[in-house]
Design a protein around this motif. Structure first.
Motif, PDB file in Angstrom:
ATOM      1  N   SER A 145     -40.909 -53.015  33.701  1.00 61.06           N
ATOM      2  CA  SER A 145     -39.597 -52.416  33.920  1.00 61.06           C
ATOM      3  C   SER A 145     -38.659 -52.723  32.759  1.00 61.06           C
ATOM      4  N   THR A 146     -37.617 -51.908  32.653  1.00 60.42           N
ATOM      5  CA  THR A 146     -36.552 -52.180  31.691  1.00 60.42           C
ATOM      6  C   THR A 146     -35.502 -53.078  32.335  1.00 60.42           C
TER       7      THR A 146
ATOM      8  N   VAL B 126     -32.753 -55.103  38.283  1.00 56.91           N
ATOM      9  CA  VAL B 126     -34.211 -55.111  38.158  1.00 56.91           C
ATOM     10  C   VAL B 126     -34.759 -56.533  38.131  1.00 56.91           C
ATOM     11  N   VAL B 127     -34.218 -57.379  37.255  1.00 54.53           N
ATOM     12  CA  VAL B 127     -34.725 -58.751  37.137  1.00 54.53           C
ATOM     13  C   VAL B 127     -34.543 -59.507  38.444  1.00 54.53           C
TER      14      VAL B 127
ATOM     15  N   VAL C 105     -47.267 -49.757  37.727  1.00 56.00           N
ATOM     16  CA  VAL C 105     -46.083 -48.943  37.987  1.00 56.00           C
ATOM     17  C   VAL C 105     -45.048 -49.246  36.902  1.00 56.00           C
ATOM     18  N   VAL C 106     -44.450 -48.185  36.348  1.00 56.55           N
ATOM     19  CA  VAL C 106     -43.529 -48.321  35.223  1.00 56.55           C
ATOM     20  C   VAL C 106     -42.153 -47.803  35.629  1.00 56.55           C
ATOM     21  N   LEU C 107     -41.112 -48.516  35.204  1.00 56.53           N
ATOM     22  CA  LEU C 107     -39.735 -48.067  35.352  1.00 56.53           C
ATOM     23  C   LEU C 107     -39.088 -48.126  33.971  1.00 56.53           C
ATOM     24  N   SER C 108     -38.500 -47.006  33.530  1.00 57.85           N
ATOM     25  CA  SER C 108     -37.986 -46.913  32.154  1.00 57.85           C
ATOM     26  C   SER C 108     -36.496 -46.609  32.105  1.00 57.85           C
ATOM     27  N   SER C 109     -35.761 -46.849  33.172  1.00 56.41           N
ATOM     28  CA  SER C 109     -34.365 -46.427  33.279  1.00 56.41           C
ATOM     29  C   SER C 109     -33.472 -47.131  32.261  1.00 56.41           C
TER      30      SER C 109
ATOM     31  N   GLY D 111     -43.238 -59.453  37.614  1.00 55.10           N
ATOM     32  CA  GLY D 111     -43.499 -58.306  36.756  1.00 55.10           C
ATOM     33  C   GLY D 111     -42.993 -58.565  35.359  1.00 55.10           C
ATOM     34  N   LEU D 112     -43.300 -57.662  34.449  1.00 55.63           N
ATOM     35  CA  LEU D 112     -42.863 -57.780  33.067  1.00 55.63           C
ATOM     36  C   LEU D 112     -41.595 -56.949  32.862  1.00 55.63           C
ATOM     37  N   VAL D 113     -40.661 -57.473  32.077  1.00 54.91           N
ATOM     38  CA  VAL D 113     -39.379 -56.811  31.827  1.00 54.91           C
ATOM     39  C   VAL D 113     -39.180 -56.701  30.324  1.00 54.91           C
ATOM     40  N   VAL D 114     -38.755 -55.508  29.875  1.00 59.68           N
ATOM     41  CA  VAL D 114     -38.537 -55.256  28.452  1.00 59.68           C
ATOM     42  C   VAL D 114     -37.149 -54.659  28.270  1.00 59.68           C
ATOM     43  N   PRO D 115     -36.602 -54.668  27.053  1.00 63.65           N
ATOM     44  CA  PRO D 115     -35.278 -54.056  26.825  1.00 63.65           C
ATOM     45  C   PRO D 115     -35.341 -52.549  27.045  1.00 63.65           C
TER      46      PRO D 115
END
Length: 595
Positions: free
Chosen positions: A450-451, A456-457, A425-429, A464-468
């Motif tokens: 997720s971003t 989110v964090v 599952v991806v979140l790009s907000s 899960g993995l978190v990216v900028p």
């Protein structure tokens, strides 16, 4: 316990904010009695009606924030003079520069106050402005109570002229000085709507004066009746914010003239500060909201983070069977709008397809308003450009690896089915409050990418993995890493489900508020008289209480006997550990450890 539940644009109306969690809270606390005081935002909302109410809701009183009909209340000369004075003070508090000086630089920043020492000049000016705003607000409330309402006065020429004088007065900030007559008319109209609760008939002995505590389900206008109940009857106030109303105001109407934005921002900022000052307890829904509240002056000692409760039942079957239908599928679920940044997601998926040619992306959601519909059309056009006609294959959806779908169809009848059909599952907000959709995915046992926005964090922890945000390459690399490692996906999904069940369920939310209600009432017992059939007070109907100032576990606290009526509840008070976030451990008796 009798609780006055204060809502704006939500419960008990079918559509609106905070309706679902309020309904779950009321149904979960069936041992208490609720009086609902609801402010509606539109005629359509009122026409859609109410949700079915449980028996513990003893009454509902409503007020309109959209109706502009004249109330027909006329004021004499003294009342008009009193209104002009109070409204003039309110306008002056909005136009005064604080806590900075007129040059825009605080004493500490300009070097007049030494580093490491409090900026007493700025703090003193800020306190004076806050007191000025509060005195004016409660002065208007008392006038409205005495004279039967103020809507016509708040829309009058007197109000506009008071705003104009405040904007032209020495010491007014630059944006206020630049306000023109159309700007002043717009501000006066917006202030009238925000101050409309002052004119309601809720502040009587049989209204908010009869409740044990007020629970405002959001800040801003919804909390205003709670402030007045505290002012008139000393009723304790609890404020819950899952989305900080002041932040929402800053994000709306960015194209409005600077004078309008500055004056309305000042009003909402002053109202938020007064609300946080008067509230006995403030419950942000996450640390992101908590930081906003602290920045606006909320006392840390009053803050208790209470996560929103979600019903885990619809996602139980999917969460208990973690195997997915297609290990190459990614899914995005939510309302389609520009802040969700599906454009970056599509560009990231183009990179994912280079590394994993069999990958597919399912975008599940409906557009939000006209802007969302236009954005959805743009995203569909972009998808057709990035992924032109490809040969049909086992992983293709039609002739394109990207599909745009909505729940309710034969393939995806529910959101749980949408999450269950994907491996990831991806979140790009780029803007997000509390990520409800992400928690749903966690309840389904799905790994997430997720971003790093909003809460989110805080929600996913280390599951899960978190990216900028706005970084398609980083988003693609994280997705490819999990697509290629099914064991890691399974571990993260299991940990995510365990975390969601521990922190974000309805049961956790209801238990936290039940404890907070008891703690608040134990510190400030309401003086409520119970009458018999003959209309006379019933002796001993409510047990006498002992009020211990400060923490109950403080050995230096002194017991102060408080005779007369207090509160009663059928629910037993249970001792909890000192680490419990709900309420402190109670001693065996009210006087234990006191001297």
């Amino acid at each position: 316990m009798r609780i006055g539940l204060l809502t704006e644009g939500g419960y008990p109306y079918v559509s609106g904010e905070a309706g679902l969690w309020c309904d779950r809270l009321v149904r979960g606390l069936e041992q208490h009695e609720f009086d609902v005081y609801a402010l509606s935002r539109s005629e359509r909302q009122e026409a859609e009606g109410w949700t079915p109410l449980p028996p513990q809701v003893s009454g509902v009183r409503t007020g309109s924030l959209w109706d502009t009909d004249d109330d027909g209340v006329g004021h004499g000369r003294r009342a008009r003079r009193r209104f002009a004075e109070c409204y003039g003070e309110l306008a002056a508090a909005l136009c005064t520069t604080a806590p900075e000086d007129p040059s825009g630089t605080s004493a500490k920043a300009s070097g007049r106050a030494p580093e490491g020492e409090p900026d007493t000049v700025s703090e003193g000016r800020s306190a004076l402005v806050a007191d000025r705003f509060a005195n004016a607000l409660y002065g208007l409330a008392e006038l409205a109570r005495d004279k039967g309402g103020l809507p016509a006065a708040l829309r009058s020429e007197t109000a506009v002229r008071a705003l104009e004088r405040a904007c032209r007065a020495p010491g007014a900030h630059r944006s206020a000085r630049e306000a023109r007559v159309p700007d002043l008319l717009a501000v006066a109209a917006r202030l009238e709507r925000a101050l409309r609760p002052l004119s309601l008939d809720w502040y009587e002995d049989d209204g908010l004066g009869a409740v044990d505590l007020c629970h405002a389900t959001s800040g801003g206008t919804a909390a205003l009746p709670g402030l007045l109940a505290r002012h008139f009857y000393d009723v304790p106030l609890l404020v819950t914010e899952y989305g900080v109303r002041l932040r929402t105001h800053y994000l709306t109407e960015p194209d409005a003239p600077p004078a309008i934005r500055a004056l309305l921002a000042a009003f909402h900022g002053r109202l938020a500060a007064e609300t946080y000052r008067c509230a006995a307890v403030i419950t942000p829904g996450n640390l992101h909201a908590r930081r906003w509240q602290e920045r606006c002056g909320a006392d840390r000692a009053k803050l208790r983070t209470v996560y929103p409760g979600m019903d885990a039942t619809p996602f139980a079957e999917t969460g208990e069977s973690p195997e997915c239908a297609d290990p190459h599928t990614l899914v995005w679920v939510g309302g389609v709008e520009p802040t969700k940044d599906l454009v970056s997601l599509l560009h990231a998926f183009a990179e994912i397809r280079k590394a994993e040619p069999g990958a597919r992306l399912r975008i599940v959601g409906a557009p939000t308003g006209l802007e969302g519909a236009a954005y959805l059309a743009h995203c569909k056009g972009l998808a057709s450009q990035l992924f032109p006609d490809e040969a049909d294959g086992p992983h293709a959806v039609g002739r394109n690896p990207v599909s745009f779908e909505e729940t309710g169809g034969p393939e995806l009848p529910s959101r749980a089915e949408a999450y269950g059909a994907a491996a990831l599952v991806v979140l790009s907000s780029v803007v997000e409050g509390f990520p409800y959709g992400l928690v749903e995915a966690m309840l389904c046992g799905r790994a997430t990418v997720s971003t790093d926005v909003g809460a989110v964090v805080e929600a996913i922890g280390g599951t899960g993995l978190v990216v900028p945000p706005r970084n398609p390459r980083a988003l693609a690399e994280a997705c490819v890493a999990l697509l290629r490692d099914p064991e890691r996906r399974a571990r993260l999904g299991a940990a995510a489900r365990a975390r969601a069940l521990e922190l974000f369920t309805v049961e956790q939310n209801v238990a936290a508020f039940h404890g907070i209600y008891l703690e608040m009432l134990s510190r400030a017992p309401a003086r409520r008289v119970i009458l018999g059939d003959n209309g006379e007070p019933l002796p001993f109907a409510v047990p006498a209480e002992a009020h211990v100032p400060g923490r109950w576990t403080d050995s230096t606290a002194r017991v102060v006997a408080r005779g007369g009526p207090g509160w009663a509840t059928d629910a037993p008070v249970r001792a909890t550990s000192p680490a419990s976030p709900a309420f402190p451990a109670f001693p065996a008796s009210a006087t234990e450890g006191a001297r």
